[in-house]
Design a protein around this motif. Structure first.
Motif, PDB file in Angstrom:
ATOM      1  N   ASN A 294       0.832  -1.209   0.000  1.00 17.90           N
ATOM      2  CA  ASN A 294       0.000   0.000   0.000  1.00 17.90           C
ATOM      3  C   ASN A 294       0.870   1.263   0.000  1.00 17.90           C
ATOM      4  O   ASN A 294       0.629   2.211  -0.746  1.00 17.90           O
ATOM      5  CB  ASN A 294      -0.942  -0.038   1.211  1.00 17.90           C
ATOM      6  N   ALA A 299       3.126   5.687  -2.983  1.00 12.68           N
ATOM      7  CA  ALA A 299       4.326   6.479  -3.278  1.00 12.68           C
ATOM      8  C   ALA A 299       4.443   6.699  -4.782  1.00 12.68           C
ATOM      9  O   ALA A 299       4.761   7.797  -5.243  1.00 12.68           O
ATOM     10  CB  ALA A 299       5.558   5.779  -2.730  1.00 12.68           C
ATOM     11  N   ASP A 326       8.893   9.004  -1.003  1.00 15.50           N
ATOM     12  CA  ASP A 326       8.691   9.411  -2.402  1.00 15.50           C
ATOM     13  C   ASP A 326       9.037  10.881  -2.563  1.00 15.50           C
ATOM     14  O   ASP A 326       9.254  11.600  -1.587  1.00 15.50           O
ATOM     15  CB  ASP A 326       7.241   9.123  -2.844  1.00 15.50           C
ATOM     16  N   ILE A 329       3.919  14.771  -4.518  1.00 19.22           N
ATOM     17  CA  ILE A 329       3.108  15.969  -4.218  1.00 19.22           C
ATOM     18  C   ILE A 329       3.106  16.340  -2.733  1.00 19.22           C
ATOM     19  O   ILE A 329       2.841  17.473  -2.382  1.00 19.22           O
ATOM     20  CB  ILE A 329       1.649  15.801  -4.705  1.00 19.22           C
ATOM     21  N   GLY A 330       3.393  15.376  -1.844  1.00 19.50           N
ATOM     22  CA  GLY A 330       3.420  15.666  -0.406  1.00 19.50           C
ATOM     23  C   GLY A 330       2.023  15.902   0.165  1.00 19.50           C
ATOM     24  O   GLY A 330       1.022  15.897  -0.566  1.00 19.50           O
ATOM     25  N   ILE A 331       1.964  16.088   1.475  1.00 19.62           N
ATOM     26  CA  ILE A 331       0.681  16.273   2.173  1.00 19.62           C
ATOM     27  C   ILE A 331       0.842  17.422   3.165  1.00 19.62           C
ATOM     28  O   ILE A 331       1.829  17.467   3.908  1.00 19.62           O
ATOM     29  CB  ILE A 331       0.296  14.997   2.962  1.00 19.62           C
ATOM     30  N   LEU A 339      -5.727  11.361   7.635  1.00 13.74           N
ATOM     31  CA  LEU A 339      -5.501  10.267   6.696  1.00 13.74           C
ATOM     32  C   LEU A 339      -5.868   8.911   7.287  1.00 13.74           C
ATOM     33  O   LEU A 339      -6.145   7.969   6.572  1.00 13.74           O
ATOM     34  CB  LEU A 339      -4.030  10.208   6.287  1.00 13.74           C
ATOM     35  N   TYR A 344     -11.091   8.735   3.861  1.00 11.16           N
ATOM     36  CA  TYR A 344     -10.548  10.094   3.774  1.00 11.16           C
ATOM     37  C   TYR A 344      -9.541  10.205   2.633  1.00 11.16           C
ATOM     38  O   TYR A 344      -8.652   9.386   2.480  1.00 11.16           O
ATOM     39  CB  TYR A 344      -9.852  10.510   5.076  1.00 11.16           C
ATOM     40  N   ARG A 345      -9.717  11.228   1.825  1.00 11.59           N
ATOM     41  CA  ARG A 345      -8.752  11.518   0.767  1.00 11.59           C
ATOM     42  C   ARG A 345      -8.496  13.014   0.811  1.00 11.59           C
ATOM     43  O   ARG A 345      -9.418  13.801   0.979  1.00 11.59           O
ATOM     44  CB  ARG A 345      -9.309  11.136  -0.610  1.00 11.59           C
ATOM     45  N   LEU A 356      -9.966   4.890  -3.232  1.00  9.86           N
ATOM     46  CA  LEU A 356     -11.141   4.871  -2.352  1.00  9.86           C
ATOM     47  C   LEU A 356     -10.849   5.492  -0.986  1.00  9.86           C
ATOM     48  O   LEU A 356     -11.740   5.696  -0.187  1.00  9.86           O
ATOM     49  CB  LEU A 356     -11.605   3.422  -2.127  1.00  9.86           C
ATOM     50  N   LEU A 358      -8.997   4.010   1.373  1.00 10.54           N
ATOM     51  CA  LEU A 358      -9.101   2.947   2.391  1.00 10.54           C
ATOM     52  C   LEU A 358      -7.755   2.371   2.798  1.00 10.54           C
ATOM     53  O   LEU A 358      -7.594   1.814   3.880  1.00 10.54           O
ATOM     54  CB  LEU A 358      -9.968   1.801   1.851  1.00 10.54           C
ATOM     55  N   GLY A 359      -6.765   2.499   1.908  1.00 13.41           N
ATOM     56  CA  GLY A 359      -5.469   1.839   2.116  1.00 13.41           C
ATOM     57  C   GLY A 359      -4.814   2.200   3.444  1.00 13.41           C
ATOM     58  O   GLY A 359      -4.377   1.317   4.180  1.00 13.41           O
ATOM     59  N   PHE A 361      -6.161   3.532   6.123  1.00 10.82           N
ATOM     60  CA  PHE A 361      -6.999   3.080   7.243  1.00 10.82           C
ATOM     61  C   PHE A 361      -6.724   1.599   7.533  1.00 10.82           C
ATOM     62  O   PHE A 361      -6.476   1.213   8.683  1.00 10.82           O
ATOM     63  CB  PHE A 361      -8.477   3.308   6.894  1.00 10.82           C
TER      64      PHE A 361
HETATM   65  P1  ADP Z   1      -6.274   6.126  -1.816  1.00 16.52           P
HETATM   66  O1  ADP Z   1      -4.860   6.246  -2.279  1.00 16.52           O
HETATM   67  O2  ADP Z   1      -7.004   4.978  -2.370  1.00 16.52           O
HETATM   68  O3  ADP Z   1      -7.030   7.406  -1.923  1.00 16.52           O
HETATM   69  P2  ADP Z   1      -5.189   5.733   0.862  1.00 16.52           P
HETATM   70  O4  ADP Z   1      -5.909   5.424   2.125  1.00 16.52           O
HETATM   71  O5  ADP Z   1      -4.087   4.824   0.488  1.00 16.52           O
HETATM   72  O6  ADP Z   1      -6.289   5.802  -0.249  1.00 16.52           O
HETATM   73  O7  ADP Z   1      -4.662   7.219   0.964  1.00 16.52           O
HETATM   74  C1  ADP Z   1      -5.516   8.238   1.492  1.00 16.52           C
HETATM   75  C2  ADP Z   1      -5.086   9.598   0.981  1.00 16.52           C
HETATM   76  O8  ADP Z   1      -3.795   9.917   1.482  1.00 16.52           O
HETATM   77  C3  ADP Z   1      -4.937   9.688  -0.515  1.00 16.52           C
HETATM   78  O9  ADP Z   1      -6.175   9.956  -1.128  1.00 16.52           O
HETATM   79  C4  ADP Z   1      -3.966  10.835  -0.676  1.00 16.52           C
HETATM   80  O10 ADP Z   1      -4.671  12.049  -0.581  1.00 16.52           O
HETATM   81  C5  ADP Z   1      -3.081  10.710   0.546  1.00 16.52           C
HETATM   82  N1  ADP Z   1      -1.804   9.994   0.283  1.00 16.52           N
HETATM   83  C6  ADP Z   1      -1.520   8.702   0.529  1.00 16.52           C
HETATM   84  N2  ADP Z   1      -0.239   8.417   0.210  1.00 16.52           N
HETATM   85  C7  ADP Z   1       0.307   9.547  -0.242  1.00 16.52           C
HETATM   86  C8  ADP Z   1       1.619   9.924  -0.731  1.00 16.52           C
HETATM   87  N3  ADP Z   1       2.618   9.028  -0.820  1.00 16.52           N
HETATM   88  N4  ADP Z   1       1.797  11.221  -1.105  1.00 16.52           N
HETATM   89  C9  ADP Z   1       0.807  12.127  -1.022  1.00 16.52           C
HETATM   90  N5  ADP Z   1      -0.443  11.838  -0.582  1.00 16.52           N
HETATM   91  C10 ADP Z   1      -0.693  10.572  -0.199  1.00 16.52           C
END
Ligand code: ADP
Length: 535
Positions: A294, A299, A326, A329-331, A339, A344-345, A356, A358-359, A361
């Motif tokens: 996941n 990444a 990675d 785009i970062g968060i 997250l 939540y996205r 979705l 879900l990964g 979570f």
């Molecule tokens: P999904 O990727 O299916 O939307 P995840 O639960 O894996 O679901 O991730 C939730 C949210 O976290 C993503 O929608 C994205 O906004 C953010 N995210 C996850 N991994 C990364 C990452 N490596 N870089 C930036 N944002 C990320």
């Protein structure tokens, strides 16, 4: 009468005239003041009455149950809707009389929550089942209350509402059940389609168009399969039915395998394993691989303009610490903790990237069930590093190394000593922390603070890594007030480099009030200066 006598009389009369004039003025002033006072009083009474009447009028006509309570948390008013719903009289329900109406399974939790809010003067929010008089049904309600405070911050009144959210709760449960059934039902035909496609692929010559179509169909099918299995996992987690098969396995080999399988399907990014310690770990190999997978897939997905991913797995303090970095785009910091919520996205990514939500979570649930922890470091525009930690022994080991039970303590997770010259407690948190380590360290700190009659703490978090967010609430609600009662006055908090740790630090302090002055620092020298000048 002689002239001097006459003049004396005139002077006396003049004095009297002046006195009369002064008294008259005074009387008029007093009369005016009384009139103004009366007017103010009357105006106040009028506005107060109409304000109260207005409040009751509004309260009686909103769909929610509305109540107010005094500073001690004893309810002193309910609106009409409450009496209709509960069937109670005003005498029966005033004070703490609402208790028998709550579902027995929710009562204790509700009392604790309400008592805690009243004690802290902090907003109150809870969900509980509340009995409806007309049919005796316990319906889910959302209870909320906010305190009204005077200029000194003292609570003078509580304003609360109870909203009936029963239909929402039922719909949520139905949705979960539907997801569970749907994902089960979808899985069976999908498995046979996949098998038939594989058979078909074997019968077609590799350089034909038909072969490439079938290949494309297969890869889309793999995507569909992973979406369905995420849905299935979430319904299992919700129902508490996720089963873990714990067995010893070679962690390094599992990591390599997970990387290889993602690398095979993604050519653009090169996945570099910078470090991979070999260690035997007792856990659910498939589930741990699922977490690594996941992290890797995310990444790649969220770094469309980059071409490499860096993976590290190291043994530190008897923990396996894995990171996936990675350059995407970062968060933003404000989205980091959310997250962990299911579905939540991050807003600005949901339109551009499929998923979705879900990964993460699911991954955080898997890590939690292995007594591990999970955190993220990220900078928008530069990239993210996702970390997880698994204790090799199955639990976080807290080892006492040395103490005189009076002025110092040394463990593998914290060190502290009383510094008599400065009259402060010098505390140094070491490495990975979780609820257990934070609680243990904090209680030792409280003990040494009391024993040394000390009012200052130099709390150094520079060497803290990882995620101890679950301890933040406990720290704010129980430990900080206890420290305050024990005489704490100044608390200098030197930040950790870890974002999650900083966020937890703010959470612990944010929810505390009172006489302690706490200050955050990035430099230990600055913190020392502040603390030595404080008194
Ligand atoms: P999904 O990727 O299916 O939307 P995840 O639960 O894996 O679901 O991730 C939730 C949210 O976290 C993503 O929608 C994205 O906004 C953010 N995210 C996850 N991994 C990364 C990452 N490596 N870089 C930036 N944002 C990320």
């Amino acid at each position: 009468m002689s002239l001097p006598e006459f003049n004396e009389q005139v002077a006396e009369l003049e004095k009297l005239r002046q006195e009369v004039a002064r008294l008259k003025e005074e009387k008029e002033r007093l009369a005016l003041e009384t009139a103004v006072h009366k007017a103010i009083l009357e105006t106040n009474a009028d506005t107060l009455l109409s304000g109260l009447e207005q409040f009751k009028l509004i309260a009686d006509n909103v769909p929610a149950q509305v109540w107010t309570a005094d500073a001690e948390g004893s309810v002193d008013y309910y609106n009409k809707r409450y009496f209709e719903y509960s069937g109670l009289t005003s005498e029966e329900s005033i004070g703490w009389g609402w208790q028998p109406m709550l579902h027995p399974d929710d009562l204790q939790r509700t009392i604790e929550n309400w008592t805690r809010s009243v004690k802290k003067g902090a907003p109150y929010e809870i969900q509980y089942r509340f009995k409806r008089a007309s049919d005796g049904a316990f319906r889910w309600h959302l209870g909320k209350a906010i305190p009204l405070k005077d200029s000194n911050g003292k609570v003078i009144k509580w304003f609360g509402t109870n909203m009936d959210i029963h239909e929402q709760k039922v719909a949520e449960k139905q949705k979960d059940e539907f997801l569970s059934i749907a994902s089960h039902e979808l899985k069976t035909p999908l498995t046979s389609v996949k098998a038939f496609l594989q058979l078909g692929q074997k019968m077609i010559a590799p350089d034909t168009k038909a072969y490439s179509f079938v290949s494309k169909a297969s890869s889309q099918l793999i995507r569909l399969e992973s979406l369905i299995s995420d849905l299935l996992d979430v319904s299992k987690i919700n129902a508490g039915k996720m089963v873990y098969n714990l067995e010893p396995f070679e962690f390094g080999a599992a990591l390599r395998e997970a990387v290889e399988s993602v690398q095979q399907a993604n050519e653009k990014h090169q996945i570099i394993i910078e470090h991979n310690d070999d260690v035997v770990y007792n856990g659910d190999r498939l589930r741990i691989e699922q977490v690594i997978n996941n992290f890797l897939v995310n990444a790649i997905k969220y770094s469309p303009d980059a071409d490499k991913i860096v993976v590290r797995s190291e043994v530190q303090q008897n923990n396996i610490v894995v990171s996936v970095q990675d350059f995407g785009i970062g968060i933003a910091a404000e989205n980091l903790t959310r997250l962990f919520d299911r579905y939540y996205r991050v807003d600005n990514t949901s339109m551009r990237f499929q998923g979705l939500g879900l990964g993460i979570f699911i991954s955080s649930e898997i890590i939690k069930r292995h007594n591990g922890s999970f955190w993220i470091e990220s900078e928008p525009g530069k990239g993210s590093t996702f970390f997880f930690l698994l204790p090799i022994s199955g639990k976080h080991e807290l080892i006492d190394l040395e103490t005189d039970n009076q002025t110092f303590y040394k463990g593998n997770f914290i060190e502290m000593k009383y510094v008599p010259e400065q009259q402060w407690l010098d505390v140094n948190w070491l490495g990975y922390q979780n609820l257990e380590s934070v609680q243990k360290g904090c209680m030792i700190m409280l003990d040494l603070l009391q024993k040394n009659n000390c009012s200052k703490v130099l709390n150094d978090n520079t060497h803290v890594v990882g995620n101890w967010s679950e301890a933040a609430d406990w720290g704010g609600e129980y430990w900080f007030p206890a420290m305050q009662d024990a005489g704490l006055k100044h608390f200098a908090w030197i930040y950790s480099l870890s974002t999650f740790s900083r966020m937890s630090a703010h959470k612990s302090i944010d929810i505390t009030m009172g006489k302690v002055t706490a200050q955050f620092f990035t430099e230990i020298e600055e913190a020392r200066r502040w603390l030595s000048e404080a008194d």
